[in-house]
Write a protein that holds these residues in place. Structure first.
Motif, PDB file in Angstrom:
ATOM      1  N   SER A  53       0.954  -1.187  -0.415  1.00  0.00           N
ATOM      2  CA  SER A  53       0.361   0.152  -0.466  1.00  0.00           C
ATOM      3  C   SER A  53       1.222   1.474   0.100  1.00  0.00           C
ATOM      4  N   VAL A  86       1.117   2.457  -3.490  1.00  0.00           N
ATOM      5  CA  VAL A  86       0.370   3.173  -4.094  1.00  0.00           C
ATOM      6  C   VAL A  86       0.539   4.795  -4.484  1.00  0.00           C
ATOM      7  N   VAL A 143      -3.954   7.480  -8.724  1.00  0.00           N
ATOM      8  CA  VAL A 143      -5.719   6.695  -8.636  1.00  0.00           C
ATOM      9  C   VAL A 143      -6.041   7.936  -8.789  1.00  0.00           C
ATOM     10  N   LYS A 148       0.262  -6.175  -7.726  1.00  0.00           N
ATOM     11  CA  LYS A 148       0.283  -4.758  -7.269  1.00  0.00           C
ATOM     12  C   LYS A 148      -1.138  -4.374  -7.999  1.00  0.00           C
ATOM     13  N   GLU A 168      -3.695  -1.239  -6.126  1.00  0.00           N
ATOM     14  CA  GLU A 168      -4.121  -0.472  -6.731  1.00  0.00           C
ATOM     15  C   GLU A 168      -5.804  -0.858  -6.836  1.00  0.00           C
ATOM     16  N   TYR A 179      -7.486   0.573  -3.822  1.00  0.00           N
ATOM     17  CA  TYR A 179      -7.151   2.081  -3.048  1.00  0.00           C
ATOM     18  C   TYR A 179      -8.436   2.930  -4.236  1.00  0.00           C
ATOM     19  N   GLU A 180      -8.087   2.180  -5.669  1.00  0.00           N
ATOM     20  CA  GLU A 180      -9.199   3.123  -6.239  1.00  0.00           C
ATOM     21  C   GLU A 180     -11.185   3.120  -6.069  1.00  0.00           C
TER      22      GLU A 180
END
Length: 348
Positions: A72, A75, A80, A138, A142, A145-146
């Motif tokens: 994290s 990121v 994002v 990975k 991501e 988070y998006e």
């Protein structure tokens, strides 16, 4: 609230996996908010101790999730946020769940094709079906988070890291399901150099994505919550039901991929390709389905009738990559690609 993309899905025998996951009882989901908050609202100075949190331990079970803290940190939060803002502007009428679904499909498609592990795994089938674990994880991180950004979360808040761990634990089920999905490697960290089957990757991507949607919908609900471990247990049980559906889908996806491999290498038979498949980290469910049909494989149209559109999209991308590896496409390869695209109304 509609959770489906505006695409034709007629004649599909299996309900949308998004709809299946959406059958979570709303009361059950609402009851989880306070419980989630206990495990995820953790300040930055304690973030490295997340693995000791009781909620994280409860939901993660056999998973070793300490690696997610480092993942994290890598990121690109600004990237994002910009990506999500672009989607919101492009689809202003869509709900957060619909935009999140677009993100899931995109990540499942991209991560299914990253880093063919031909240097790690032997055999034609292994090289075509397996992808690099580190690269795809990975993308999965991501993606979460998006989805958090879609639901309006502050990506710089350290609580996102705690939520990441919780969602992984809720989304990927227990030990038996991890093994059945070909995801047992998540119990052992580090996994540098490991490979994951493309279909197992799709299962992981959608399972995590839908768990994230339900998590943030619960988090944003202002209703009174019941703070109890029983609520969390119910939510995880529903998540496991969803994952069971996804595992069945990945077995169908793998059988179609084997059809594609044989079309690319017509000199090989089902029996000859089986040892390669066993080396490609396919899930036990996929291998069993292939073995049962190895003498008389199911016709492509029958397999497509059992396939869900969510899995058809990354499947089509994988088939295209297989066809492109030798810089030419055979008529049989193109027939398979066209059949998938036509069945699910996916532009070629």
């Amino acid at each position: 609230m509609s959770d489906k993309l505006p695409a034709k899905t007629e004649n599909i025998n299996i309900p949308s996996l998004f709809d299946a996951f959406a059958q979570f009882g709303q009361a059950t989901v609402k009851q989880t908010q306070n419980l989630f908050e206990q495990g995820t609202q953790i300040t930055g100075q304690f973030i490295n101790g997340l693995g000791d949190n009781w909620l994280i331990r409860k939901v993660s079970g056999v998973l070793n999730l300490n690696w997610l803290i480092g993942a994290s940190d890598n990121v690109d939060i600004e990237k994002v946020a910009a990506s999500v803002n672009k989607l919101k502007q492009q689809y202003p009428q869509e709900s957060p769940s619909q935009i999140a679904h677009r993100i899931m499909v995109d990540k499942a498609t991209k991560s299914g094709g990253v880093g063919f592990a031909s240097s790690i795994l032997p055999g034609v089938a292994a090289a075509l079906l397996a992808v690099d674990v580190a690269a795809t994880m990975k993308l999965q991180t991501e993606m979460l988070y998006e989805i958090a950004a879609v639901y309006g979360m502050d990506l710089k808040d350290p609580a996102r890291k705690g939520e990441l761990l919780t969602i992984f634990g809720l989304g990927l089920g227990g030990n038996n399901l991890l093994k059945a999905a070909g995801l047992a490697f998540l119990r052992n960290i580090p996994f540098a150099g490991a490979a994951i089957a493309a279909s197992s990757n799709a299962t992981m991507c959608y399972s995590l994505g839908y768990a994230a949607c339900r998590f943030y919908e619960a988090k944003l609900d202002d209703a009174t919550e019941i703070d109890s471990p029983e609520t969390l247990a119910n939510l995880k049980a529903e998540s496991e039901k969803y994952m069971e559906k996804a595992i069945a889908q990945q077995a169908i996806m793998d059988q179609i991929l084997v059809h594609m491999i044989l079309a690319s290498h017509p000199e090989k038979t089902w029996e000859q390709i089986l040892p390669d498949l066993q080396a490609a980290n396919l899930s036990p469910a996929s291998l069993e389905a292939i073995k049962e049909n190895i003498k008389s494989p199911q016709p492509l149209d029958q397999l497509l009738n059992q396939l869900n559109r969510d899995f058809a999209i990354p499947l089509l991308a994988q088939c295209r990559k297989i066809a492109q590896l030798d810089k030419q496409s055979t008529p049989v390869e193109q027939e398979i690609i066209s059949a998938i695209a036509k069945k699910f109304n996916i532009s070629q």
